[in-house]
Scaffold this active site. Structure first.
Site, short mmCIF file in Angstrom:
data_model
loop_
_atom_site.label_atom_id
_atom_site.label_comp_id
_atom_site.label_asym_id
_atom_site.label_seq_id
_atom_site.Cartn_x
_atom_site.Cartn_y
_atom_site.Cartn_z
N ARG A 173 0.78 -1.17 -0.01
CA ARG A 173 0.18 -0.12 0.01
C ARG A 173 0.84 1.23 0.12
O ARG A 173 0.39 2.18 0.60
CB ARG A 173 -0.88 -0.11 1.25
CG ARG A 173 -1.83 -1.06 1.24
CD ARG A 173 -2.99 -1.16 0.08
NE ARG A 173 -3.73 -2.21 0.19
CZ ARG A 173 -3.34 -3.37 -0.67
NH1 ARG A 173 -2.39 -3.55 -1.18
NH2 ARG A 173 -4.04 -4.49 -0.57
N SER A 222 -10.73 -0.47 3.72
CA SER A 222 -9.82 -0.91 4.86
C SER A 222 -9.29 0.43 5.54
O SER A 222 -8.74 1.27 4.75
CB SER A 222 -8.89 -1.77 4.59
OG SER A 222 -9.33 -3.06 4.26
N GLU A 292 -4.40 3.44 6.58
CA GLU A 292 -4.30 3.20 5.12
C GLU A 292 -4.91 4.19 4.54
O GLU A 292 -4.37 4.79 3.36
CB GLU A 292 -4.98 1.65 4.50
CG GLU A 292 -4.84 1.62 3.09
CD GLU A 292 -5.37 0.00 2.65
OE1 GLU A 292 -5.39 -0.89 3.39
OE2 GLU A 292 -6.11 0.23 1.51
C1 LIG Z 1 -15.60 -0.68 -0.24
C2 LIG Z 1 -14.08 -0.22 -0.63
C3 LIG Z 1 -13.27 -1.58 -1.06
C4 LIG Z 1 -12.01 -1.24 -1.27
N1 LIG Z 1 -10.93 -2.33 -1.51
C5 LIG Z 1 -9.88 -2.02 -1.71
C6 LIG Z 1 -9.01 -3.32 -1.77
O1 LIG Z 1 -9.45 -4.34 -2.22
N2 LIG Z 1 -7.48 -3.05 -2.25
C7 LIG Z 1 -7.05 -1.91 -2.05
O2 LIG Z 1 -5.95 -1.81 -2.04
N3 LIG Z 1 -7.69 -0.79 -1.90
C8 LIG Z 1 -9.28 -0.67 -1.73
N4 LIG Z 1 -10.12 0.04 -1.43
C9 LIG Z 1 -9.31 1.72 -1.19
C10 LIG Z 1 -9.39 2.44 -2.60
O3 LIG Z 1 -10.47 1.91 -3.36
C11 LIG Z 1 -7.93 2.27 -3.47
O4 LIG Z 1 -6.94 2.70 -2.49
C12 LIG Z 1 -8.19 3.08 -4.56
O5 LIG Z 1 -6.58 2.76 -5.41
C13 LIG Z 1 -8.16 4.67 -4.30
O6 LIG Z 1 -8.24 5.12 -5.90
P1 LIG Z 1 -9.05 6.73 -5.77
O7 LIG Z 1 -8.98 6.99 -7.03
O8 LIG Z 1 -10.40 6.40 -5.13
O9 LIG Z 1 -8.09 7.49 -4.76
P2 LIG Z 1 -8.44 8.63 -3.73
O10 LIG Z 1 -9.20 8.05 -2.70
O11 LIG Z 1 -8.89 9.73 -4.72
O12 LIG Z 1 -6.70 9.31 -3.69
C14 LIG Z 1 -6.08 8.28 -2.63
C15 LIG Z 1 -4.88 8.95 -2.62
O13 LIG Z 1 -4.03 9.11 -3.67
C16 LIG Z 1 -3.98 10.46 -4.20
N5 LIG Z 1 -4.02 10.43 -5.59
C17 LIG Z 1 -5.17 10.38 -6.35
N6 LIG Z 1 -4.96 10.29 -7.64
C18 LIG Z 1 -3.75 10.60 -7.73
C19 LIG Z 1 -2.66 10.78 -9.01
N7 LIG Z 1 -3.19 10.71 -10.12
N8 LIG Z 1 -1.51 10.98 -8.79
C20 LIG Z 1 -0.92 11.17 -7.52
N9 LIG Z 1 -1.89 10.87 -6.25
C21 LIG Z 1 -2.91 10.59 -6.56
C22 LIG Z 1 -5.01 11.21 -3.32
O14 LIG Z 1 -4.59 12.53 -3.39
C23 LIG Z 1 -4.79 10.40 -2.20
O15 LIG Z 1 -3.71 10.79 -1.16
C24 LIG Z 1 -11.41 0.04 -1.00
C25 LIG Z 1 -12.33 1.40 -0.87
C26 LIG Z 1 -13.57 1.01 -0.58
C27 LIG Z 1 -14.45 2.25 -0.26
#
Ligand SMILES: Cc1cc2nc3c(=O)[nH]c(=O)nc-3n(C[C@H](O)[C@H](O)[C@H](O)COP(=O)(O)OP(=O)(O)OC[C@H]3O[C@@H](n4cnc5c(N)ncnc54)[C@H](O)[C@@H]3O)c2cc1C
Length: 302
Positions: A173, A222, A292
């Site tokens: 992560r 998580s 996380e």
């Molecule tokens: C129901 C649920 C289930 C999930 N299951 C999983 C799982 O199985 N495995 C897992 O790993 N995660 C899981 N997650 C967490 C999440 O979906 C992941 O971490 C996902 O990759 C985040 O993507 P996002 O676009 O929503 O990022 P955001 O939440 O929008 O951003 C996350 C971080 O990344 C930064 N960021 C966003 N885009 C960029 C970019 N282009 N360049 C640089 N920084 C950036 C943001 O500033 C922030 O710090 C889950 C979340 C939920 C709600």
């Protein structure tokens, strides 16, 4: 006030002021962004970033599924990628170019349809590729950086830099992205497999998720990283915290490492609950849990 030091080129994207961020996060909480920019594409984003004063705070947001945005919102510019950096293109039979705002589920579906295997785990990650690269998102023994050959990052001056995957230190992560750089696209290489097996695998992975996770309520996934050799959910459950609630924020009864918004929770309630869980697990289990989810923005000053 937004200070643009170089706005000789016209902005083609959409710039909103005081935009509420709760609607852009999976927890459905958080205050407003002082400025919220939806670029029309990479060149437009270069222009926007290049025109900002160097002191401007810049925060990126994909699908907001791994962030807790505090109730006081975010000062400076929030760059929103979903639906903005959205190009996806196969560059050879087993390689694709994907921009940061493309949802992970879309990548899983497209690659399976091309008969490639290994990206199915992305189907259940409710974020964008940019967020997944930043978090090294993973599930069911797959991690996004296993698939990456190179990325393009953008810096605060709006310059694009191509970097090979080997240039990054990638771990559970986390990835060591330089401060002031963000992902705009990635090139992924995915081995050939079978179309039918891939579809079946996605179906199974999604079914397993809805069996074990509270997918019907807003959450941030998580909350804590799993400590080496253990599970955060196990430790939290062992402290008797399942169902524990502060305001409308609750430790999920279905999965103890999820905090759900039962309706009308504030970011502050969620943050207090995170602190309570950490304190209990440290006191009763002797383990210091690390979040996380990324906690960003300003607390609301009453
Ligand atoms: C129901 C649920 C289930 C999930 N299951 C999983 C799982 O199985 N495995 C897992 O790993 N995660 C899981 N997650 C967490 C999440 O979906 C992941 O971490 C996902 O990759 C985040 O993507 P996002 O676009 O929503 O990022 P955001 O939440 O929008 O951003 C996350 C971080 O990344 C930064 N960021 C966003 N885009 C960029 C970019 N282009 N360049 C640089 N920084 C950036 C943001 O500033 C922030 O710090 C889950 C979340 C939920 C709600």
């Amino acid at each position: 006030m937004l200070t643009m030091v170089n706005n000789s080129n016209t902005m083609e994207g959409v710039l909103l002021g005081n935009e509420p961020l709760a609607r852009y996060t999976s927890w459905r909480v958080g205050g407003a962004a002082e400025y919220f920019y939806k670029p029309s594409g990479i060149a437009d984003l270069q222009n926007y970033l290049g025109g900002l004063a160097s002191s401007e705070n810049v925060v990126w947001l994909g699908l907001g599924s791994n962030v807790l945005i505090r109730d006081g919102g975010v000062r400076g510019s929030v760059i929103y990628t979903r639906g903005c950096l959205s190009r996806i293109k196969f560059t050879s039979s087993d390689e694709l170019y994907v921009e940061a705002g493309v949802p992970c589920a879309h990548v899983a579906k497209q690659t399976v349809e091309k008969g490639l295997t290994g990206a199915e785990f992305l189907a259940g990650i409710p974020g964008t590729m940019g967020g997944a690269l930043t978090m090294n998102a993973g599930a069911f023994n797959g991690e996004v950086w296993d698939l990456v050959t190179s990325v393009v990052v953008i810096n605060k001056n709006g310059e694009l830099i191509t970097r090979r995957a080997e240039e990054f230190e990638v771990a559970y992560r986390t990835v060591n992205l330089n401060e002031g750089e963000w992902f705009v696209s990635a090139t992924l290489k995915i081995p050939k497999g079978s179309d039918q097996q891939g579809k079946e695998r996605i179906r199974q992975l999604l079914a397993k998720r809805s069996e074990t996770q509270p997918t019907n309520l807003p959450s941030g996934g998580s909350v804590f990283k799993n400590p080496e050799g253990d599970y955060a959910a196990r430790l939290i459950e062992a402290c008797g915290l399942k169902g524990y609630q502060i305001g409308s924020a609750q430790v999920s009864e279905k999965h103890a490492n999820f905090i759900v918004n039962k309706g009308g929770a504030t970011a502050n309630q969620i943050e207090e609950l995170i602190a309570h869980v950490r304190c209990e697990v440290l006191g009763k289990q002797g383990v210091s849990l690390q979040t996380e989810v990324r906690i960003i923005g300003e607390a609301l000053i009453k």
